[in-house]
Design a protein around this motif. Structure first.
Motif, mmCIF file in Angstrom:
data_model
loop_
_atom_site.group_PDB
_atom_site.id
_atom_site.type_symbol
_atom_site.label_atom_id
_atom_site.label_comp_id
_atom_site.label_asym_id
_atom_site.label_seq_id
_atom_site.Cartn_x
_atom_site.Cartn_y
_atom_site.Cartn_z
ATOM 1 N N GLU A 217 -0.692 5.602 -9.605
ATOM 2 C CA GLU A 217 0.004 5.832 -8.282
ATOM 3 C C GLU A 217 1.770 5.040 -7.799
ATOM 4 O OE1 GLU A 217 -2.933 4.096 -8.131
ATOM 5 O OE2 GLU A 217 -4.384 4.408 -6.536
ATOM 6 N N ILE B 119 -0.167 10.904 -4.641
ATOM 7 C CA ILE B 119 -1.512 10.359 -5.038
ATOM 8 C C ILE B 119 -2.436 11.687 -5.813
ATOM 9 C CG2 ILE B 119 -3.385 8.953 -4.641
ATOM 10 C CD1 ILE B 119 -1.596 7.287 -3.067
ATOM 11 N N TYR B 120 -2.864 12.514 -4.742
ATOM 12 C CA TYR B 120 -3.173 13.548 -4.435
ATOM 13 C C TYR B 120 -3.279 14.762 -4.880
ATOM 14 C CZ TYR B 120 -5.878 9.826 -1.721
ATOM 15 O OH TYR B 120 -6.302 8.740 -1.302
ATOM 16 N N MET B 121 -2.122 15.684 -4.538
ATOM 17 C CA MET B 121 -1.652 16.900 -4.686
ATOM 18 C C MET B 121 -0.326 16.891 -5.976
ATOM 19 S SD MET B 121 -0.744 17.311 -0.299
ATOM 20 C CE MET B 121 -0.115 18.744 -0.510
ATOM 21 N N THR C 221 3.916 3.811 -2.070
ATOM 22 C CA THR C 221 2.079 4.252 -2.267
ATOM 23 C C THR C 221 1.676 2.798 -2.067
ATOM 24 O OG1 THR C 221 2.073 3.393 -5.007
ATOM 25 C CG2 THR C 221 3.064 5.978 -3.769
ATOM 26 N N GLY C 222 2.614 2.009 -1.254
ATOM 27 C CA GLY C 222 1.517 0.844 -1.105
ATOM 28 C C GLY C 222 0.507 0.332 -2.298
ATOM 29 N N TYR D 152 -6.654 13.992 4.638
ATOM 30 C CA TYR D 152 -7.276 14.184 3.575
ATOM 31 C C TYR D 152 -7.957 12.943 3.060
ATOM 32 C CZ TYR D 152 -7.232 15.498 -1.086
ATOM 33 O OH TYR D 152 -7.026 15.939 -1.759
ATOM 34 N N ALA D 153 -8.019 11.603 3.110
ATOM 35 C CA ALA D 153 -8.759 10.447 2.699
ATOM 36 C C ALA D 153 -8.527 9.919 4.150
ATOM 37 C CB ALA D 153 -8.154 10.219 1.767
#
Lengths: 463, 89
Positions: free
Chosen positions: A282, A212-214, A271-272, A13-14
Motif C-alpha cells: 500500500e 491499492i485496488y485499481m 494510504t493509512g 468497493y471495500a
C-alpha cells in the motif's frame, strides 16, 4: 439513518476506514509541492500556448493531425507513438529499479490531483482534527454549508480539468466559446463531463483506493525491486522498543528505542498504513512519514532518519550498489531508444508516398506491344510549406514512367492521389515479378525526397 | 488489521476496470493506425464524424475486453464450485 457518505464509503468497493491525512511539512513535502505546481501548470497551461496562428499542442482527431509545438505528426508517424509508449514504460522500470515508487509519490496524476483536492479540503474544512470532528457531527446547516462549499469547489475544478482535457483535442479557445454559448457537440460535452467526473471521483472520493485496488502498476512494481532499490523504511533496530517518554530523558536509561510512538507517521499517511510494520504494498513512497518523523526527531533532539529513504541492503548493514545489472540494462536500452527516436525525428522527411498497384489487372499490353502496370500513388505533404514534386521510376532497364502531368503540386498538409503507369518492352523483362522503385523529390527542396518500392508484373519469362 | 471485502462489488470492478485501461490504449493505437471514416464509408455508420467514431470505438473495445475479463473471472473458479465467491477466498 446513516449518512449517505458513510453508506457510499461502505458500499463502493471495500469496507474502509476513512482516512484524513494530516498536513505535513518538510523537505519531501516541498519536492512534492514543486511537482504538483509544475505538473498542474503543464496540464492546465499547455493548451493555451499558441505557436504562430495555431495551438502549440493539439491532437486534432477530426483532421487526424497531431501538433506538438513545431512538429506535425500524421497517422503515418505511428511508430513514434509506439516508441513513446515503450520509452515511457522503460523509464518507469528504470526509476522503479533505482528509487522505488518515485512515480507514485511525486508524479502520478492520482497523487497530484489528490494533493490539490486535499488542499481545497483543508482550506474549507480546516485541519485534520477539525475535519474528523465535522465528519462525526450530525448534519447541521453549518456542516451542509461547509461540505457543500467543498464539493462545489471540487466539482468546479473537476469540470475545468475536463474542459482542459477536451482542449487537447479540440482548439481550446473555440471550445471555451462553445461552452459559454452552450453549443458544444454531444461528444465534447460527454468527454468534458466524463473526465471531470473521473477527476472528482478519483481525487475526491476514491483516493488511496485507486492506488491499492485499481492501479496495475502498484501490483507489478515489486517485480522491479531488489535489495538495492530505494525504499522508505522504519529503522526498527533504532526505534524499538517504542514508547512515550518525557523530553530530555535518555531513552537507553528508560529501556526505550528512539520511537516515541506519537503515531504521526500513521496520521500523515495518505494510504493509512503504519510504516513501522515494514514494507507494504500500500505504501506509495510519498515520504510524508519521513517528513513527519524528522520533525519529531528534531523536537526530541534525536538524530533524523528513524524513518528514511534507505535500501534493504543498507538496513542490514551491507554495502549498497547503485549500478546493478538491471539498472544498467534498463538505462542502456532507454538511452539507445531515446537516441534512436531523437535522431529519427530530427531527420524525418515530412513527405510520404504510398504506392498501390492496380488490383484489377496484373498487367496489360499496349498497342505498341509494351507491358504496362498501373499504380495509384498517394502523396502526403506533411510539411508546413507548399511543394512541387517530380516523380521518377527505376529498378528495371528501359523502364518508362507515364504521368498525366510533368510535376505534382501538393499544398501544405494535403494529400494528393494520382495514377502512374510504368511501361517496359517485354524483351527486357526477365522475371514475372520485379521490384521497381518510385522516387519522389521536391523541386524546390532536394532534401525532401523519398523512395518507395513496388512490384512490376509481366508475362512469365522473356519472349 | 483485517479488512472485510465486498466480493460482489470488487468482482464487478475487477471485471470492468482493467478492460477500461486496456481499451483506452487500444483505442489510441487503433485509431492512429486506421482512419475510421473510410472503414465506415460503406456502412450504415457513414454519417459519423471521427470524434464520434473514436468515442464509439472506445466503448466497443471496452465491451469486448470486458467480455474477455468476465470469462477470465468465470474460469478462475475451479469447475464444480457453485457459489459466486471467486474473489472471496
Amino acid at each position: 439513518m446513516t449518512s449517505s457518505i458513510e453508506h457510499f464509503e461502505q458500499a463502493l468497493y471495500a469496507k474502509r476506514e476513512k482516512i484524513f491525512p494530516r498536513q505535513v511539512h518538510g523537505l519531501f513535502a516541498r519536492w512534492r509541492l514543486l511537482g504538483v505546481i509544475v505538473l498542474m501548470g503543464i496540464y492546465y497551461g499547455l493548451p493555451w500556448v499558441t505557436l504562430g496562428d495555431r495551438q502549440a499542442v493539439l491532437f486534432d482527431l477530426p483532421a487526424r493531425k497531431f501538433y506538438i509545438f513545431g512538429l506535425t505528426f500524421w497517422p503515418q508517424d505511428f511508430i513514434y507513438l509506439t516508441s513513446l509508449l515503450i520509452i515511457a514504460a522503460l523509464a518507469l522500470f528504470f526509476f522503479t529499479a533505482l528509487a522505488g515508487r518515485l512515480w507514485c509519490g511525486y508524479a502520478c496524476p492520482q497523487t497530484v490531483w489528490t494533493e490539490v483536492f486535499l488542499w481545497i479540503e483543508r482550506k474549507v474544512e480546516g485541519n485534520r482534527a477539525q475535519q474528523m470532528k465535522l465528519d462525526k457531527s450530525p448534519w447541521t446547516a453549518r456542516k451542509l454549508l461547509i461540505r457543500g462549499t467543498k464539493h462545489f469547489l471540487w466539482i468546479a475544478l473537476s469540470l475545468w480539468t475536463g474542459y482542459t482535457f477536451v482542449g487537447y483535442f479540440t482548439p481550446i479557445r473555440e471550445f471555451g466559446l462553445a461552452v459559454l454559448n452552450l453549443s458544444t457537440g454531444p461528444w465534447e460535452t460527454f468527454w468534458l463531463i466524463f473526465y471531470g467526473f473521473a477527476t472528482y471521483g478519483n481525487a475526491g472520493w476514491l483516493r488511496e483506493q485507486v492506488c491499492i485496488y485499481m492501479c496495475p502498476y502498484a501490483r507489478f512494481q515489486s517485480a522491479m525491486f531488489d535489495k538495492d532499490t530505494l525504499i522508505i523504511s522504519y529503522d526498527a533496530d533504532r526505534g524499538e522498543p517504542r514508547g512515550s517518554r518525557k523530553r530530555g530523558i535518555d531513552p537507553k536509561s528508560a529501556g526505550l528505542g528512539d520511537c516515541i510512538d506519537c503515531t504521526l507517521c500513521v496520521q500523515v499517511c495518505p494510504t493509512g498504513i503504519d510504516i513501522r510494520n515494514g514494507l507494504q504494498y500500500e505504501c506509495i513512497g510519498c515520504s510524508a512519514c519521513v517528513d513527519a518523523c524528522d520533525e519529531v526527531m528534531d523536537k526530541m533532539e534525536y538524530s533524523r532518519g528513524l524513518v528514511r529513504y534507505t535500501t534493504e541492503n543498507a538496513l542490514e548493514g551491507r554495502p549498497a550498489h547503485v549500478l546493478r545489472p538491471r539498472v544498467l540494462i534498463y538505462a542502456t536500452i532507454l538511452v539507445g531508444l531515446l537516441g534512436a527516436v531523437g535522431y529519427s525525428i530530427a531527420s524525418r522527411v515530412p513527405i510520404g508516398l504510398d504506392v498501390i498497384r492496380d488490383r484489377n489487372a496484373l498487367y496489360r499490353e499496349t498497342a505498341e506491344g509494351l507491358v504496362e502496370n498501373v499504380y495509384t500513388l498517394k502523396l502526403i505533404n506533411m510539411d508546413d510549406h507548399h511543394h512541387r514534386f517530380r516523380l521518377s521510376a527505376s529498378g528495371l532497364e528501359d523502364l518508362t514512367l507515364k504521368l498525366d502531368h510533368e510535376s505534382i503540386e501538393v499544398p501544405a498538409g494535403q494529400v494528393r492521389e494520382f495514377s502512374a503507369r510504368l511501361q517496359i518492352d517485354p524483351v527486357d523483362l526477365k522475371k514475372a515479378s520485379n521490384e521497381v522503385f518510385f522516387e519522389l523529390e521536391a523541386i524546390n527542396n532536394v532534401a525532401l525526397k523519398v523512395r518507395e518500392s513496388a512490384r512490376f508484373l509481366g508475362p512469365t519469362g522473356s519472349r | 488489521m483485517s479488512r472485510e471485502y465486498g466480493p460482489k462489488s470488487q468482482l464487478r470492478l475487477a471485471v470492468l476496470w482493467p478492460p477500461f485501461l486496456v481499451s483506452g490504449v487500444a483505442t489510441v493505437l487503433a485509431f492512429v493506425m486506421f482512419d475510421p471514416l473510410p472503414l465506415l464509408a460503406n456502412t450504415d455508420l457513414a454519417a459519423l464524424s471521427r470524434l464520434q467514431a473514436d468515442s464509439i470505438g472506445l466503448f466497443w473495445f471496452w465491451l469486448i475486453t470486458t467480455a474477455s475479463s468476465w470469462l477470465t473471472c468465470c474460469f478462475q473458479r475451479p469447475p464444480g464450485q457453485r457459489e459466486h465467491t471467486a474473489v472471496n477466498a
